[in-house]
Design an enzyme around this catalytic site. Structure first.
Site, PDB file in Angstrom:
ATOM      1  CG  HIS A 177      -1.923  -1.206   1.262  1.00 34.24           C
ATOM      2  ND1 HIS A 177      -2.893  -1.064   0.322  1.00 34.24           N
ATOM      3  CD2 HIS A 177      -1.944  -2.264   2.152  1.00 34.24           C
ATOM      4  CE1 HIS A 177      -3.525  -2.212   0.446  1.00 34.24           C
ATOM      5  NE2 HIS A 177      -3.064  -3.123   1.622  1.00 34.24           N
ATOM      6  CG  ASP A 221      -7.878  -6.035   3.440  1.00 36.74           C
ATOM      7  OD1 ASP A 221      -8.436  -5.492   2.515  1.00 36.74           O
ATOM      8  OD2 ASP A 221      -6.760  -5.881   3.729  1.00 36.74           O
ATOM      9  CD  GLU A 237      -5.137  -9.279   3.190  1.00 35.09           C
ATOM     10  OE1 GLU A 237      -5.378  -8.170   3.992  1.00 35.09           O
ATOM     11  OE2 GLU A 237      -4.380  -9.475   2.443  1.00 35.09           O
TER      12      GLU A 237
END
Length: 267
Positions: A45, A177, A152
């Site tokens: 990310h 998530d 996730e």
């Protein structure tokens, strides 16, 4: 090579780390000085690149901290290049099947235990200094590198037994998530999320040769941190901690934060 975090886990002790979102090696040194055991640097990310990861690995070595990296995907070449910087573990996002997990395991281990490409002049192998005893280095790397798999998605929960059987060492539950995958975006305390979390925790306990991980949390209005007694705990992240510290300082000095004026906000 000796992985202090993995050693503590083998001894039955709890380890504590944080997410590293910023790219400054100083933050890694600070984490070690503060007493954390490890940092998970995020390449999924963030804009972190390999030269930055290598400098962060050097900083981790200075303070005796275990540096691991969340790679952007489960690609063997990506995992290989990150490992060659000298980090001590890999975090693979969105593991959903035993095949996914086996792919990550193979990328982490040298032949005959896996498919990791061999090069004896990288930082991981001390730039060639280990060539006379390279077989010993290979054995040590296969033993000490730590593989963390992010669970996730609903599929990851469903196939957790296969994922563990494939060789994932830490099953890390990504509740945010997971909430999205279960159709309850952002509701990390939703009963469906907690039920899925419990299923993973029970599977890890039954497996016996892996460890569970999560981000400890507090329910609204409660002071006590909920850890579920997992041995691999990750306390927040550097960005949020720094932003919160600045915001607290602004409030203490009688100023409104920029977010109050619509100029920014906390994720």
């Amino acid at each position: 090579m000796k992985n202090r975090t993995k050693e503590l886990l083998r001894e039955g002790k709890r380890v504590l780390g944080t997410w590293g979102m910023l790219g400054d090696p100083t933050t890694i040194e600070l984490a070690g000085i503060a007493g954390l055991d490890f940092v998970l640097v995020d390449m999924e990310h963030t804009a972190r690149d390999l030269p930055t990861i290598e400098h962060m690995a050097r900083a981790a070595d200075v303070v005796g901290l275990t540096l691991m990296v969340r790679v952007p995907d489960n690609d063997p070449k990506t995992i290989l290049r990150v490992l060659e910087t000298g980090v001590q573990g890999i975090v693979v996002p969105q593991l959903e099947t035993g095949e996914d997990a086996a792919r990550a395991v193979a990328a982490m281990r040298y032949p005959l235990n896996g498919d990791r490409g061999v090069c004896s002049i990288t930082r991981a192998s001390r730039y060639g200094a280990l060539r006379p005893k390279f077989a010993e280095y290979v054995e040590s790397a296969d033993r000490e590198l730590l593989l963390v798999g992010l669970i996730e998605t609903a599929a990851g929960v469903e196939n957790i037994d296969d994922i563990l059987a494939a060789g994932v060492e830490v099953a890390f539950i990504g509740r945010r998530d997971l909430s999205g995958s279960l159709g309850v975006h952002g509701a990390a305390e939703h009963p469906m999320v907690l039920e899925a979390q419990e299923r993973v925790l029970k599977a890890v306990a039954a497996h016996g040769r892996a460890w569970a991980g999560l981000v400890p949390y507090r329910k609204p209005g409660e002071e006590e941190w909920i850890t579920h007694d997992v041995p691999f705990a990750v306390y927040r992240n550097d960005i949020s901690l720094l932003l919160e510290a600045y915001q607290n300082g602004v409030r203490m000095l009688g100023r409104e934060s920029a977010s109050a004026h619509g100029q920014g906000g906390q994720r």
